[in-house]
Design an enzyme around this catalytic site. Structure first.
Site, mmCIF file in Angstrom:
data_model
loop_
_atom_site.group_PDB
_atom_site.id
_atom_site.type_symbol
_atom_site.label_atom_id
_atom_site.label_comp_id
_atom_site.label_asym_id
_atom_site.label_seq_id
_atom_site.Cartn_x
_atom_site.Cartn_y
_atom_site.Cartn_z
ATOM 1 N N GLY A 123 -8.789 -16.227 -10.318
ATOM 2 C CA GLY A 123 -9.576 -16.146 -9.095
ATOM 3 C C GLY A 123 -8.718 -16.434 -7.879
ATOM 4 O O GLY A 123 -7.490 -16.315 -7.911
ATOM 5 N N ARG A 124 -9.357 -16.849 -6.808
ATOM 6 C CA ARG A 124 -8.625 -17.157 -5.580
ATOM 7 C C ARG A 124 -7.953 -18.533 -5.627
ATOM 8 O O ARG A 124 -6.985 -18.790 -4.919
ATOM 9 C CB ARG A 124 -9.586 -17.134 -4.389
ATOM 10 C CG ARG A 124 -10.045 -15.748 -3.987
ATOM 11 C CD ARG A 124 -10.994 -15.822 -2.797
ATOM 12 N NE ARG A 124 -11.340 -14.497 -2.307
ATOM 13 C CZ ARG A 124 -10.659 -13.846 -1.383
ATOM 14 N NH1 ARG A 124 -9.577 -14.380 -0.858
ATOM 15 N NH2 ARG A 124 -11.049 -12.653 -0.985
ATOM 16 N N GLU A 147 -3.725 -19.539 -5.980
ATOM 17 C CA GLU A 147 -2.729 -19.458 -4.902
ATOM 18 C C GLU A 147 -2.723 -20.718 -4.052
ATOM 19 O O GLU A 147 -1.718 -21.046 -3.418
ATOM 20 C CB GLU A 147 -2.976 -18.228 -4.033
ATOM 21 C CG GLU A 147 -4.304 -18.211 -3.303
ATOM 22 C CD GLU A 147 -4.473 -16.947 -2.457
ATOM 23 O OE1 GLU A 147 -3.713 -16.781 -1.491
ATOM 24 O OE2 GLU A 147 -5.364 -16.137 -2.787
ATOM 25 N N CYS A 198 -5.378 -14.297 -15.841
ATOM 26 C CA CYS A 198 -5.480 -13.593 -14.575
ATOM 27 C C CYS A 198 -4.485 -14.129 -13.531
ATOM 28 O O CYS A 198 -3.283 -14.065 -13.720
ATOM 29 C CB CYS A 198 -6.922 -13.655 -14.075
ATOM 30 S SG CYS A 198 -7.319 -12.393 -12.855
ATOM 31 N N HIS A 199 -4.987 -14.686 -12.438
ATOM 32 C CA HIS A 199 -4.125 -15.239 -11.396
ATOM 33 C C HIS A 199 -3.680 -16.669 -11.704
ATOM 34 O O HIS A 199 -2.908 -17.256 -10.943
ATOM 35 C CB HIS A 199 -4.844 -15.230 -10.040
ATOM 36 C CG HIS A 199 -4.954 -13.870 -9.424
ATOM 37 N ND1 HIS A 199 -5.779 -12.892 -9.936
ATOM 38 C CD2 HIS A 199 -4.340 -13.323 -8.339
ATOM 39 C CE1 HIS A 199 -5.688 -11.804 -9.189
ATOM 40 N NE2 HIS A 199 -4.820 -12.032 -8.222
ATOM 41 N N TYR A 252 -2.730 -10.865 -14.539
ATOM 42 C CA TYR A 252 -3.282 -9.753 -13.774
ATOM 43 C C TYR A 252 -2.107 -8.980 -13.177
ATOM 44 O O TYR A 252 -1.148 -9.583 -12.689
ATOM 45 C CB TYR A 252 -4.216 -10.268 -12.680
ATOM 46 C CG TYR A 252 -4.957 -9.149 -11.983
ATOM 47 C CD1 TYR A 252 -5.941 -8.430 -12.653
ATOM 48 C CD2 TYR A 252 -4.635 -8.794 -10.675
ATOM 49 C CE1 TYR A 252 -6.608 -7.382 -12.032
ATOM 50 C CE2 TYR A 252 -5.291 -7.754 -10.042
ATOM 51 C CZ TYR A 252 -6.284 -7.048 -10.734
ATOM 52 O OH TYR A 252 -6.926 -6.003 -10.127
#
Length: 224
Positions: free
Chosen positions: A76-77, A80, A106-107, A126
């Site tokens: 997800g977000r 980062e 994913c991320h 991802y």
């Protein structure tokens, strides 16, 4: 964080009989985190919609990594930003250095890259995170199809939530969890609850018999 990528592993591991905690920097047990649903709808990147609020189960501050058997990093977000948090990085390093199972999807691999634990590892992520993974010294494994997941030593990596069945299965293998073990635990729990219920019924029956006996005695005394 991505809605499916936090809920599915969290609830799957609970269903397997594991104790699972979810934490977030600067938050405590009972606090909530927003989630986002990332979907693949034919655009050049994923779409994003509001997800369910996720309730945390433990405090981040003072967390003792040694008391846990594995670490799961959803995508997800969030990654980062979490990749910039020194305490998150230290936590990831603790698990990797102890060679405990780490499953990232994913991320989430952005956090692994920032922690410097991917050098020499084979992993996927991802596709948009490929550069992070390669620059961190890992060998890139193409997620084709998107539900492919890979295990390298103590590390399980996946590209996106369509891979959850394989992602969870490979983590289970590292943890030594088998479906037969889950069934055995369920049968033990069922037998324990059945015995408790039988004992409860026997106590109730005994109390009823004693009550009837007292009434018979009182009736007999009145007749005398």
């Amino acid at each position: 964080m991505e809605d499916y990528e936090v809920y599915v592993p969290f609830q799957s591991l609970q269903a397997l009989g594991c104790h699972v905690d979810a934490v977030c920097p600067k938050k405590k047990s009972g606090d909530t985190c927003p989630t986002a649903i990332h979907d693949f709808e034919g655009d050049q990147t994923y779409s994003e919609k509001p997800g369910h609020d996720f309730t945390l189960t433990a405090d981040f501050e003072g967390l003792d990594a040694s008391s846990y058997d594995a670490l799961v990093i959803p995508g997800g977000r969030a990654p980062e930003y979490l990749a910039l948090d020194g305490k998150v990085i230290a936590l990831v390093k603790d698990f990797m250095e102890a060679k405990k199972p780490v499953a990232s999807i994913c991320h989430g691999q952005q956090i692994l890259a920032a922690a410097g634990v991917l050098k020499g590892k084979k992993c996927t992520a991802y596709p948009a995170v490929k550069l992070d993974v390669v620059l961190a010294g890992a060998t890139w494994l193409e997620p084709d199809p998107i539900d492919r997941c890979f295990t390298d030593g103590n590390l399980v990596t996946g590209a996106a939530w369509p891979g959850h069945p394989e992602f969870i299965f490979q983590l289970m293998a590292l943890l030594g969890i088998k479906s037969e073990e889950r069934m055995r635990k369920e049968m033990e729990r069922f037998d324990h609850e059945r015995r408790k219920e039988e004992e409860r019924l026997m106590r109730e029956q005994q109390r009823e018999e004693e009550r009837l006996l007292r009434e018979q005695r009182r009736e007999s005394e009145r007749q005398e």
